[in-house]
Design a protein around this motif. Structure first.
Motif, PDB file in Angstrom:
ATOM      1  N   MET A 160      -6.127  -9.081  -0.512  1.00 55.39           N
ATOM      2  CA  MET A 160      -5.092  -8.994   0.579  1.00 55.39           C
ATOM      3  C   MET A 160      -4.030 -10.246  -0.003  1.00 55.39           C
ATOM      4  SD  MET A 160      -5.745  -6.936   2.937  1.00 55.39           S
ATOM      5  CE  MET A 160      -4.390  -7.562   4.045  1.00 55.39           C
ATOM      6  N   VAL A 161      -4.447 -11.166  -0.659  1.00 53.69           N
ATOM      7  CA  VAL A 161      -3.390 -11.993  -1.071  1.00 53.69           C
ATOM      8  C   VAL A 161      -2.517 -11.293  -2.179  1.00 53.69           C
ATOM      9  CG1 VAL A 161      -2.976 -13.899  -2.988  1.00 53.69           C
ATOM     10  CG2 VAL A 161      -4.669 -13.845  -0.861  1.00 53.69           C
ATOM     11  N   VAL A 162      -3.084 -10.252  -3.194  1.00 50.08           N
ATOM     12  CA  VAL A 162      -2.320  -9.551  -4.163  1.00 50.08           C
ATOM     13  C   VAL A 162      -1.328  -8.595  -3.407  1.00 50.08           C
ATOM     14  CG1 VAL A 162      -2.414  -7.817  -5.930  1.00 50.08           C
ATOM     15  CG2 VAL A 162      -4.008  -9.760  -6.146  1.00 50.08           C
ATOM     16  N   LEU A 163      -1.918  -7.985  -2.169  1.00 51.69           N
ATOM     17  CA  LEU A 163      -1.157  -7.177  -1.702  1.00 51.69           C
ATOM     18  C   LEU A 163       0.112  -7.646  -0.800  1.00 51.69           C
ATOM     19  CD1 LEU A 163      -3.705  -4.660   0.294  1.00 51.69           C
ATOM     20  CD2 LEU A 163      -1.967  -4.334  -1.859  1.00 51.69           C
ATOM     21  N   PHE A 164      -0.135  -9.143  -0.378  1.00 52.55           N
ATOM     22  CA  PHE A 164       1.018 -10.010   0.234  1.00 52.55           C
ATOM     23  C   PHE A 164       2.149 -10.071  -0.914  1.00 52.55           C
ATOM     24  CE2 PHE A 164      -1.636 -10.948   4.143  1.00 52.55           C
ATOM     25  CZ  PHE A 164      -0.693 -10.935   5.148  1.00 52.55           C
ATOM     26  N   ILE A 165       1.627 -10.511  -2.150  1.00 46.53           N
ATOM     27  CA  ILE A 165       2.640 -10.862  -3.228  1.00 46.53           C
ATOM     28  C   ILE A 165       3.208  -9.687  -3.489  1.00 46.53           C
ATOM     29  CG2 ILE A 165       2.832 -11.828  -5.288  1.00 46.53           C
ATOM     30  CD1 ILE A 165       0.160 -13.583  -4.620  1.00 46.53           C
ATOM     31  N   CYS A 166       2.586  -8.683  -3.811  1.00 51.89           N
ATOM     32  CA  CYS A 166       3.122  -7.450  -4.199  1.00 51.89           C
ATOM     33  C   CYS A 166       4.071  -6.690  -3.223  1.00 51.89           C
ATOM     34  CB  CYS A 166       2.195  -6.188  -4.809  1.00 51.89           C
ATOM     35  SG  CYS A 166       1.221  -6.743  -6.256  1.00 51.89           S
ATOM     36  N   GLY A 167       3.687  -6.763  -2.068  1.00 50.34           N
ATOM     37  CA  GLY A 167       4.831  -6.130  -0.824  1.00 50.34           C
ATOM     38  C   GLY A 167       6.108  -6.895  -0.864  1.00 50.34           C
ATOM     39  N   GLY A 168       6.240  -8.019  -1.235  1.00 50.11           N
ATOM     40  CA  GLY A 168       7.468  -8.795  -1.014  1.00 50.11           C
ATOM     41  C   GLY A 168       8.075  -8.738  -2.389  1.00 50.11           C
ATOM     42  N   ALA A 169       7.509  -8.258  -3.641  1.00 52.31           N
ATOM     43  CA  ALA A 169       8.137  -8.146  -5.082  1.00 52.31           C
ATOM     44  C   ALA A 169       8.836  -6.973  -5.062  1.00 52.31           C
ATOM     45  CB  ALA A 169       6.997  -8.389  -5.992  1.00 52.31           C
TER      46      ALA A 169
ATOM     47  N   ILE B  80       0.782  -1.103   0.125  1.00 47.69           N
ATOM     48  CA  ILE B  80       0.142  -0.021   0.087  1.00 47.69           C
ATOM     49  C   ILE B  80       0.855   1.140   0.153  1.00 47.69           C
ATOM     50  CG2 ILE B  80      -1.546   1.406   1.254  1.00 47.69           C
ATOM     51  CD1 ILE B  80      -2.990  -1.272   2.386  1.00 47.69           C
ATOM     52  N   LEU B  81       2.098   1.233   0.740  1.00 48.17           N
ATOM     53  CA  LEU B  81       2.850   2.414   0.782  1.00 48.17           C
ATOM     54  C   LEU B  81       3.506   2.735  -0.464  1.00 48.17           C
ATOM     55  CD1 LEU B  81       4.652   4.383   2.365  1.00 48.17           C
ATOM     56  CD2 LEU B  81       6.336   2.449   2.579  1.00 48.17           C
ATOM     57  N   ARG B  82       3.711   1.628  -1.258  1.00 47.75           N
ATOM     58  CA  ARG B  82       4.545   1.902  -2.522  1.00 47.75           C
ATOM     59  C   ARG B  82       3.668   1.996  -3.830  1.00 47.75           C
ATOM     60  NH1 ARG B  82       8.859  -3.005  -3.232  1.00 47.75           N
ATOM     61  NH2 ARG B  82       6.688  -3.910  -3.557  1.00 47.75           N
ATOM     62  N   ALA B  83       2.382   1.912  -3.354  1.00 46.38           N
ATOM     63  CA  ALA B  83       1.268   1.946  -4.710  1.00 46.38           C
ATOM     64  C   ALA B  83       0.971   3.527  -5.066  1.00 46.38           C
ATOM     65  CB  ALA B  83      -0.187   1.251  -4.052  1.00 46.38           C
ATOM     66  N   PHE B  84       1.393   4.435  -4.060  1.00 43.44           N
ATOM     67  CA  PHE B  84       1.350   5.743  -4.645  1.00 43.44           C
ATOM     68  C   PHE B  84       2.603   6.308  -5.457  1.00 43.44           C
ATOM     69  CE2 PHE B  84      -1.716   4.829  -1.631  1.00 43.44           C
ATOM     70  CZ  PHE B  84      -2.876   5.771  -1.792  1.00 43.44           C
ATOM     71  N   THR B  85       2.429   6.571  -6.481  1.00 42.42           N
ATOM     72  CA  THR B  85       3.593   6.923  -7.539  1.00 42.42           C
ATOM     73  C   THR B  85       3.659   8.381  -7.940  1.00 42.42           C
ATOM     74  OG1 THR B  85       2.588   5.775  -9.376  1.00 42.42           O
ATOM     75  CG2 THR B  85       4.250   4.569  -7.814  1.00 42.42           C
ATOM     76  N   VAL B  86       2.313   9.115  -7.900  1.00 37.21           N
ATOM     77  CA  VAL B  86       2.245  10.102  -8.529  1.00 37.21           C
ATOM     78  C   VAL B  86       2.246  11.326  -7.646  1.00 37.21           C
ATOM     79  CG1 VAL B  86       1.035  11.540 -10.242  1.00 37.21           C
ATOM     80  CG2 VAL B  86       1.406   9.177 -10.480  1.00 37.21           C
ATOM     81  N   ASP B  87       2.803  12.623  -7.546  1.00 39.34           N
ATOM     82  CA  ASP B  87       2.392  13.693  -6.606  1.00 39.34           C
ATOM     83  C   ASP B  87       1.275  14.342  -7.182  1.00 39.34           C
ATOM     84  OD1 ASP B  87       4.890  13.201  -5.417  1.00 39.34           O
ATOM     85  OD2 ASP B  87       5.948  14.540  -6.726  1.00 39.34           O
ATOM     86  N   PHE B  88       0.415  14.613  -6.293  1.00 42.42           N
ATOM     87  CA  PHE B  88      -0.986  15.252  -6.597  1.00 42.42           C
ATOM     88  C   PHE B  88      -1.526  15.889  -5.159  1.00 42.42           C
ATOM     89  CE2 PHE B  88      -5.762  15.101  -6.247  1.00 42.42           C
ATOM     90  CZ  PHE B  88      -6.182  15.832  -7.226  1.00 42.42           C
ATOM     91  N   ILE B  89      -1.159  17.166  -5.279  1.00 41.82           N
ATOM     92  CA  ILE B  89      -1.278  18.174  -4.004  1.00 41.82           C
ATOM     93  C   ILE B  89      -0.376  17.891  -3.218  1.00 41.82           C
ATOM     94  CG2 ILE B  89      -2.788  19.002  -2.312  1.00 41.82           C
ATOM     95  CD1 ILE B  89      -5.298  18.108  -3.991  1.00 41.82           C
ATOM     96  N   LEU B  90      -0.311  16.568  -2.512  1.00 41.71           N
ATOM     97  CA  LEU B  90       0.677  16.164  -1.620  1.00 41.71           C
ATOM     98  C   LEU B  90       1.703  15.289  -2.397  1.00 41.71           C
ATOM     99  CD1 LEU B  90      -1.430  15.139   1.394  1.00 41.71           C
ATOM    100  CD2 LEU B  90      -0.301  17.398   1.173  1.00 41.71           C
ATOM    101  N   SER B  91       2.967  14.991  -1.879  1.00 44.00           N
ATOM    102  CA  SER B  91       4.066  14.028  -2.508  1.00 44.00           C
ATOM    103  C   SER B  91       3.338  12.786  -2.324  1.00 44.00           C
ATOM    104  CB  SER B  91       5.205  14.149  -1.662  1.00 44.00           C
ATOM    105  OG  SER B  91       5.195  13.640  -0.360  1.00 44.00           O
ATOM    106  N   ALA B  92       3.668  11.787  -3.472  1.00 40.49           N
ATOM    107  CA  ALA B  92       3.523  10.570  -3.363  1.00 40.49           C
ATOM    108  C   ALA B  92       3.937   9.779  -2.240  1.00 40.49           C
ATOM    109  CB  ALA B  92       3.867  10.109  -4.865  1.00 40.49           C
TER     110      ALA B  92
END
Length: 430
Positions: A359-368, A300-312
């Motif tokens: 949640m399964v996708v987040l688990f996989i993507c968090g370790g990738a 979830i932390l790494r899902a934000f990649t674009v600055d919009f009003i606040l920084s990503a």
């Protein structure tokens, strides 16, 4: 929880009668986990995880205290003292592996406990306080686990501390001073290691205190059950002992078999190999990744990649913390009068085919690695995660038509036979 049919504690031995008069500890235990505590008769094995979580907490405290006797929180020798524990301290290797793998198994149990609560809506009235204290316990465990991961002072420990504490720098104005204050300097070093060690030693005891409050709050309304129906008569309950002590004992036996398999045969399977390399501020690992139980929130932390009003970066930090903090509001977001997901067909579909896959996708993507397609998948899963709790759950709870509920817990167990449900004797007269 007080029921007129609950058995009362009556000590028979003179010593126990004297102790009960002066310090009613035996009465307290009897009413908390003994025959004096009636519980629903239909609890399944998903209700074992609360007891397993308590066992894991005790296990972590005991092994952690033993390890603390031999550990030195100094950046120059922390890695060496960890190796000293492994190689020179009697049974030190077992204590280290039991503690490290115990953390992973603790989070397996906690996640199962949480998802059971989400499916059976254990956060609904009159058990809101139980749920709220449970979320506090989860946050304390996350903080404790993060600080413990830093202590071996390997490569992943150092850079994990660098990355996670660096998140505070995303906060406008106060971010960088806050980061320096947390670390005691501009980078993880002796000051940070001492602080993390002190808090890692202290927080489990704070957690134990909150667990006591959690259990206390549980005993006021009593345990929930798979039907979500409240207890109506004595026939709906059985004494906690011996029925559920035996059931929990069986679950504990299965848990210990799996746990010991990892401790003795796969001790490093859940760890990261880079943490067996001494910390080096001049060499960044190719892939910085936290322990597996942090992966969904790291995704979830790494899902934000674009600055919009606040920084990503700030959006990611806010989303990561919000993903847990929104659990505090579940008792009021879910307005359905029915608790159990077994009787909520629409809720059940969104839970099993929406929330669980996300949640399964987040688990996989968090370790990738932070690259495609994992970034895009984590963005989709993050969007659904927040939509589920903030939009889908309130709408579903308002529009769905629940299936008919059984009249009582006994009817759910024994069927609709009137005499059985009312607890009447159905055997022929003698």
């Amino acid at each position: 929880m007080s029921f007129p049919w609950a058995k009362q504690y009556e000590p028979k031995m003179p010593v126990m009668r004297w102790l009960d008069e002066k310090l009613p500890l035996p009465r307290f235990v009897y009413n908390a986990v003994g025959a004096g505590y009636p519980v629903p008769r239909n609890l399944n094995y998903m209700w074992n995880f609360g007891v397993l979580a308590g066992f894991c907490l005790v296990l972590q405290i005991v092994t952690g205290v033993i390890l603390a006797m031999h550990y030195a929180p100094n950046a120059l020798v922390a890695f060496d003292t960890t190796e000293h524990i492994m190689r020179d301290v009697n049974w030190g290797w077992m204590m280290r592996y039991a503690h490290a793998n115990g953390a992973s198994f603790f989070f397996v149990v906690i996640y199962m406990h949480i998802f059971r609560g989400l499916f059976y809506s254990s956060y609904k009235a009159p058990r809101e306080m139980i749920w709220l204290l449970g979320v506090v316990i989860f946050l304390l465990l996350m903080a404790t686990a993060f600080m413990g991961y830093v202590l071996p002072w390997g490569q992943m420990s150092f850079w994990g501390a660098k990355v996670i504490t660096g998140l505070f720098s995303a906060i406008p104005l106060i971010g960088e001073p806050l980061q320096v204050w947390l670390l005691g300097g501009y980078a993880p070093d002796n000051a940070a290691l001492n602080r993390f060690f002190s808090l890692h030693f202290l927080l489990p005891f704070v957690t134990a205190g909150v667990v006591i409050l959690h259990i206390w709050a549980l005993h006021i309304p009593g345990s929930s059950n798979p039907t979500g129906i409240e207890i109506k008569s004595e026939s709906d309950t059985v004494p906690f002992h011996p029925y559920y002590t035996a059931k929990d004992g069986f679950g504990l036996g299965i848990f210990l078999i799996l746990y010991c398999t990892f401790v003795f045969f796969l001790p490093n399977f859940l760890g990261h190999p880079d943490n067996y390399i001494p910390a080096n501020p001049m060499a960044t690992p190719a892939h910085i990744v936290p322990e597996w139980y942090f992966w969904p929130f790291y995704a979830i932390l790494r899902a934000f990649t674009v600055d919009f009003i606040l920084s990503a970066k700030l959006w990611g930090v806010l989303a990561m913390f919000s993903s847990i903090l929104l659990w505090f509001f579940l008792p009021w977001l879910d307005r359905s009068p029915v608790r159990s997901g077994h009787y909520r067909p629409l809720f059940r579909k969104f839970f099993w085919f929406g929330l669980i896959p996300a949640m399964v996708v987040l688990f996989i993507c968090g370790g990738a690695p932070a690259e495609e397609p994992y970034v895009m998948l984590s963005q989709i899963a993050t969007a659904y995660y927040f939509l589920h709790f903030l939009v889908i759950l309130p709408i579903v709870s308002s529009i769905e038509r629940p299936e008919p509920l059984p009249y009582s817990i006994t009817e759910a167990v024994l069927g609709s036979d009137k005499k059985a449900v009312l607890g009447e004797n159905t055997s022929p007269a003698t």
